[in-house]
Enzyme design. Structure first.
Site, PDB file in Angstrom:
ATOM      1  N   CYS A  92     -11.382 -25.869  -1.004  1.00 31.84           N
ATOM      2  CA  CYS A  92     -10.433 -26.096   0.086  1.00 31.84           C
ATOM      3  C   CYS A  92     -11.118 -26.034   1.447  1.00 31.84           C
ATOM      4  O   CYS A  92     -10.500 -26.360   2.466  1.00 31.84           O
ATOM      5  CB  CYS A  92      -9.299 -25.077   0.012  1.00 31.84           C
ATOM      6  SG  CYS A  92      -8.717 -24.806  -1.660  1.00 31.84           S
ATOM      7  N   HIS A 366      -1.275 -29.453   2.563  1.00 35.70           N
ATOM      8  CA  HIS A 366      -2.630 -29.019   2.247  1.00 35.70           C
ATOM      9  C   HIS A 366      -3.323 -30.019   1.326  1.00 35.70           C
ATOM     10  O   HIS A 366      -3.579 -29.725   0.161  1.00 35.70           O
ATOM     11  CB  HIS A 366      -2.572 -27.615   1.628  1.00 35.70           C
ATOM     12  CG  HIS A 366      -3.906 -27.014   1.306  1.00 35.70           C
ATOM     13  ND1 HIS A 366      -5.072 -27.362   1.950  1.00 35.70           N
ATOM     14  CD2 HIS A 366      -4.252 -26.072   0.387  1.00 35.70           C
ATOM     15  CE1 HIS A 366      -6.082 -26.659   1.439  1.00 35.70           C
ATOM     16  NE2 HIS A 366      -5.608 -25.874   0.487  1.00 35.70           N
TER      17      HIS A 366
END
Ligand SMILES: [Zn+2]
Lengths: 423, 138
Positions: A92, A366
């Site tokens: 991420c 996200h």
């Protein structure tokens, strides 16, 4: 730049974002083109022929789209071949690390102009398959076999945090409410509704279907009710978790001396730090993220700044507990004080330490590889005073991005500054 | 412990006979689990495999309602959630595992600091059966 080994400064001269969300009709390259066009529109004087390299943050197009080797494809799709391209994977944190790697390449003198992209197209897979793909960012040999999921990891950190600091669960809900209220003012956000409007629409739907209308008094009441907000991994509920998203972000980085040839409103990358760590059981503490603290320390040191100098921050709120821990790892609040600060509104747009004015991962979305680059886009807008309704007051000059990979196996922190031309 | 190597696979081979193995640094004394050829404390490579007691303390946990694929296949779901945690072993190092025999219907009742003892859990059905590490209260 005390003791920095950077040979020269680096500026951001333009940013672009696709809309974040779930888009059946779009793949990675379509999202990337959308963000790239947004970049071109944001810039005063862009010449694609000046771009010398392309750095792409992307976690796993191989798993999500069965497409590896994405960087040259995207470069070709916007006409940038044959410049060198690199795909960077740090889970991420891929986007934030791509920003840092591009900056290091410029600082070294190798390139003057580097395009940074971040993209993830996650919603083609069934949710169970998405969960499995994300789990590969954790230790699949020794952590995943225990039965952990990603919400589970952060939930376990939340249990340690609550135990250590006697924190109340409501604090997590306040993070969610705040980030949704910011995201409601961001037209790129995936879930750009306030928690109150989500609550009201659930009530309206119940009434419409002739079912008993829930008697939620306020947002906290709604979020505390498992019927409105189901448990995912105790103590993390659905509204504590960032969504599965599609999206892309781009930024154009150039050597400091060239900034004015591209734009009248550059921002400068004045501090950067990155650190790594082992899986959760290998850490001294589970109520903080040591790699984040270390990355922040490096970035503050390079910028010769301290936490009190930061006017606003985009932090990695993949889960609400992660935002609370981030505000402590970055030194905005003392250890154990972050949860109380969240309840007191200190991280709100008009608070002492505005955090995630974009809506954060929670509300904006996200799309893993795009997240770290998207954070820079928000800092760009806020420092240039063009964030519209969500603009933080007080003419902010210094902004920070904090991007975490996995549960903190990677963390990258970048600090940006706007310099007024008249000094 | 000559029958096990530093290869990660052997950690699970040991579990099949209910043994929890780690490594001990002959230079600095650090204990690590799973076993490793390089000591993370002193960075030396003079390590040996040791058997651990399997006793420990719960450091952090969660009760998972939306399971991983493996746990869904083992029969867990929102109505039948499970607990996983990070355990600090009495010998010092920490490791993750499923926590059995705790009241998952009331996560608030599960206490950090609970004394635990290791157990092994078979998952994967007949064809892909594998042995995993778990813990239960003493
Ligand atoms: Zn040692």
């Amino acid at each position: 730049m005390s003791e920095s080994k950077w040979n020269r400064g680096v500026a951001v001269v333009g940013v672009g974002l696709s809309k974040f969300g779930a888009f059946k009709e779009k793949n990675s390259r379509d999202l990337f083109v959308e963000a790239y066009l947004d970049l071109i529109n944001s810039m005063h004087r862009y010449d694609p022929k000046k771009v010398e390299a392309f750095y792409l943050g992307n976690f796993s197009s191989d798993q999500f789209e069965k497409q590896a080797h994405l960087a040259p494809i995207l470069a070709s799709w916007v006409g940038l071949s044959p410049i060198p391209t690199v795909r960077i994977e740090d889970a991420c944190a891929s986007g934030g690390v791509a920003i840092r790697q591009a900056a290091l390449a410029i600082a070294s003198g190798q390139y003057d102009v580097v395009l940074v992209g971040g993209v993830e197209k996650m919603t083609d897979l069934e949710i169970a398959a998405v969960t499995e793909a994300l789990a590969t960012a954790a230790d699949t040999q020794f952590e995943v076999p225990a039965g952990f999921t990603f919400p589970g990891f952060y939930a376990a950190m939340a249990s340690a945090y609550m135990h250590e600091y006697n924190a109340q669960r409501d604090a997590f809900y306040h993070v969610s409410i705040k980030n949704h209220s910011n995201g409601a003012l961001n037209d790129k956000a995936q879930f750009g509704q306030t928690i109150r409007s989500i609550m009201e629409s659930k009530k309206a739907r119940a009434a419409q279907k002739g079912r008993p209308v829930p008697e939620w008094e306020d947002e906290i009441d709604f979020l505390s009710d498992p019927k409105g907000n189901p448990m995912i991994a105790w103590p993390m509920t659905l509204f504590d978790c960032s969504p599965v998203s599609d999206g892309a972000a781009v930024a154009l980085l150039v050597s400091e001396d060239l900034a004015s040839t591209f734009t009248d409103t550059p921002i400068y990358l004045v501090g950067s730090g990155q650190a790594s760590d082992g899986a959760l059981p290998e850490r001294e503490t589970l109520s903080s993220i040591p790699a984040a603290e270390e990355a922040g320390r490096q970035a503050y040191h390079m910028a010769n700044l301290s936490p009190k100098d930061i006017d606003l921050a985009e932090v990695h709120d993949c889960f609400t507990i992660a935002e609370i821990i981030a505000t402590e790892d970055l030194g905005f609040f003392e250890r154990g004080a972050g949860w109380q600060a969240a309840i007191e509104g200190k991280t709100a747009r008009k608070g002492d330490h505005p955090v995630n004015t974009s809506g954060g991962l929670k509300s904006k979305g996200h799309p893993v590889g795009a997240t770290g680059v998207g954070q820079v886009a928000e800092i760009w807008k806020q420092l240039n005073g063009i964030a519209g309704e969500r603009q933080v007051p007080g003419d902010p000059k210094i902004g920070l991005t904090h991007n975490v990979g996995g549960t903190g196996q990677t963390c990258v922190v970048n600090i940006f500054e706007r310099r007024d031309l008249n000094g | 412990m000559a029958e096990f190597s530093m290869n990660s696979k052997d950690f699970f081979t040991a579990l099949e006979t209910d043994q929890l193995i780690g490594s001990h640094c002959l230079d600095c004394g650090a204990m690590v689990v799973p076993q490793r050829g390089i000591c993370p404390r002193c960075l030396g490579s003079n390590t040996e495999i040791v058997s651990l007691s399997g006793k420990g303390t719960l450091l952090a946990f969660t009760v998972i309602y939306v399971p991983s694929l493996m746990m869904a296949q083992a029969g867990y779901d929102a109505k039948n959630p499970y607990c996983v945690g990070v355990v600090k072993l009495d010998e010092g190092p920490k490791i993750s595992g499923q926590i059995l025999d705790v009241d998952v219907s009331q996560p608030e009742s599960i206490q950090i600091g609970t004394k635990l003892i290791m157990t092994t859990i078979k998952r994967g059905g007949e064809e892909n059966e594998k042995t995993y590490l778990g813990f239960r209260p003493v």
